[in-house]
Design a protein around this motif. Sequence first.
Motif, short mmCIF file in Angstrom:
data_model
loop_
_atom_site.label_atom_id
_atom_site.label_comp_id
_atom_site.label_asym_id
_atom_site.label_seq_id
_atom_site.Cartn_x
_atom_site.Cartn_y
_atom_site.Cartn_z
N THR A 50 3.54 -16.27 -23.55
CA THR A 50 4.94 -15.90 -23.33
C THR A 50 5.84 -17.11 -23.56
N PRO A 51 6.60 -17.09 -24.66
CA PRO A 51 7.53 -18.21 -24.93
C PRO A 51 8.81 -18.09 -24.10
N GLY A 52 9.49 -19.23 -23.92
CA GLY A 52 10.80 -19.26 -23.27
C GLY A 52 10.78 -19.03 -21.77
N VAL A 53 9.65 -19.31 -21.12
CA VAL A 53 9.53 -19.11 -19.67
C VAL A 53 9.74 -20.46 -18.98
N LEU A 54 10.53 -20.45 -17.91
CA LEU A 54 10.78 -21.64 -17.12
C LEU A 54 9.56 -21.91 -16.23
N VAL A 55 9.06 -23.14 -16.23
CA VAL A 55 7.93 -23.53 -15.37
C VAL A 55 8.46 -24.54 -14.35
N VAL A 56 8.27 -24.20 -13.07
CA VAL A 56 8.84 -24.98 -11.98
C VAL A 56 7.74 -25.51 -11.05
N PRO A 57 7.67 -26.83 -10.85
CA PRO A 57 6.74 -27.37 -9.86
C PRO A 57 7.45 -27.58 -8.52
N ALA A 58 6.74 -27.34 -7.44
CA ALA A 58 7.27 -27.62 -6.10
C ALA A 58 6.20 -28.40 -5.34
N PRO A 59 6.59 -29.39 -4.54
CA PRO A 59 5.61 -30.13 -3.76
C PRO A 59 4.81 -29.18 -2.87
N PHE A 73 10.56 -25.43 -20.38
CA PHE A 73 10.30 -24.07 -20.84
C PHE A 73 9.06 -24.06 -21.72
N THR A 74 8.39 -22.91 -21.76
CA THR A 74 7.24 -22.78 -22.64
C THR A 74 7.69 -22.74 -24.09
N ASP A 75 6.81 -23.23 -24.99
CA ASP A 75 7.12 -23.21 -26.42
C ASP A 75 6.75 -21.84 -27.01
N ASP A 76 6.77 -21.73 -28.32
CA ASP A 76 6.50 -20.45 -29.00
C ASP A 76 5.09 -19.93 -28.72
N ALA A 77 4.17 -20.80 -28.36
CA ALA A 77 2.79 -20.39 -28.05
C ALA A 77 2.57 -20.24 -26.54
N GLY A 78 3.65 -20.30 -25.75
CA GLY A 78 3.53 -20.13 -24.31
C GLY A 78 3.06 -21.37 -23.57
N ARG A 79 2.99 -22.51 -24.26
CA ARG A 79 2.50 -23.75 -23.63
C ARG A 79 3.65 -24.53 -22.99
N TYR A 80 3.30 -25.29 -21.96
CA TYR A 80 4.26 -26.19 -21.32
C TYR A 80 3.56 -27.49 -20.96
N VAL A 90 2.74 -26.91 -6.50
CA VAL A 90 2.55 -25.50 -6.77
C VAL A 90 3.38 -25.19 -8.01
N MET A 91 2.70 -24.77 -9.08
CA MET A 91 3.36 -24.46 -10.34
C MET A 91 3.67 -22.96 -10.37
N VAL A 92 4.90 -22.61 -10.76
CA VAL A 92 5.33 -21.22 -10.85
C VAL A 92 6.08 -21.03 -12.16
N ALA A 93 5.82 -19.91 -12.82
CA ALA A 93 6.55 -19.54 -14.04
C ALA A 93 7.60 -18.50 -13.67
N ARG A 94 8.82 -18.66 -14.21
CA ARG A 94 9.91 -17.71 -13.92
C ARG A 94 10.60 -17.30 -15.21
N HIS A 95 10.84 -16.00 -15.31
CA HIS A 95 11.55 -15.47 -16.47
C HIS A 95 12.32 -14.24 -16.03
N ALA A 96 13.64 -14.29 -16.19
CA ALA A 96 14.53 -13.21 -15.75
C ALA A 96 14.25 -12.93 -14.27
#
Length: 120
Positions: A50-59, A73-80, A90-96
């Motif tokens: 999934t491209p264009g997804v915000l990845v947020v780390p929290a302590p 944000f993730t690239d065209d291949a969904g990588r970050y 704690v890593m979380v992905a957010r989109h819309a």
Amino acid sequence: MATWTGRTSVAVLTIALLAACTADQPRPPAASAVWGTVTGTVRNTAGSPTPGVLVVPAPADASTPAAPEKAIFTDDAGRYQWQLMPGRYVMVARHADRASAGVTVTVTAGQRAYADLTID
């Protein structure tokens, strides 16, 4: 009026003074020695990147420093990829209006950790 020789002497003296002032200054450690890297791929529930997804780390605990305030944000291949100080995050992905479950990862200085995420 200053002559060319006078200007040259001033320039040479200035360079010599600057070199002398910085010669004994400690150098900061290399970035890779202080930071660790978290990489991963964000996929949807069907398993597609999934491209264009915000990845947020929290302590994950009080001893872990806060993440830098920047957007990754993730690239065209969904990588970050995140550069973070050592600790547990704690890593979380957010989109819309969708978000992934949190994945806890331990970051070690100079090392690479992996956290793949699935977004609903």
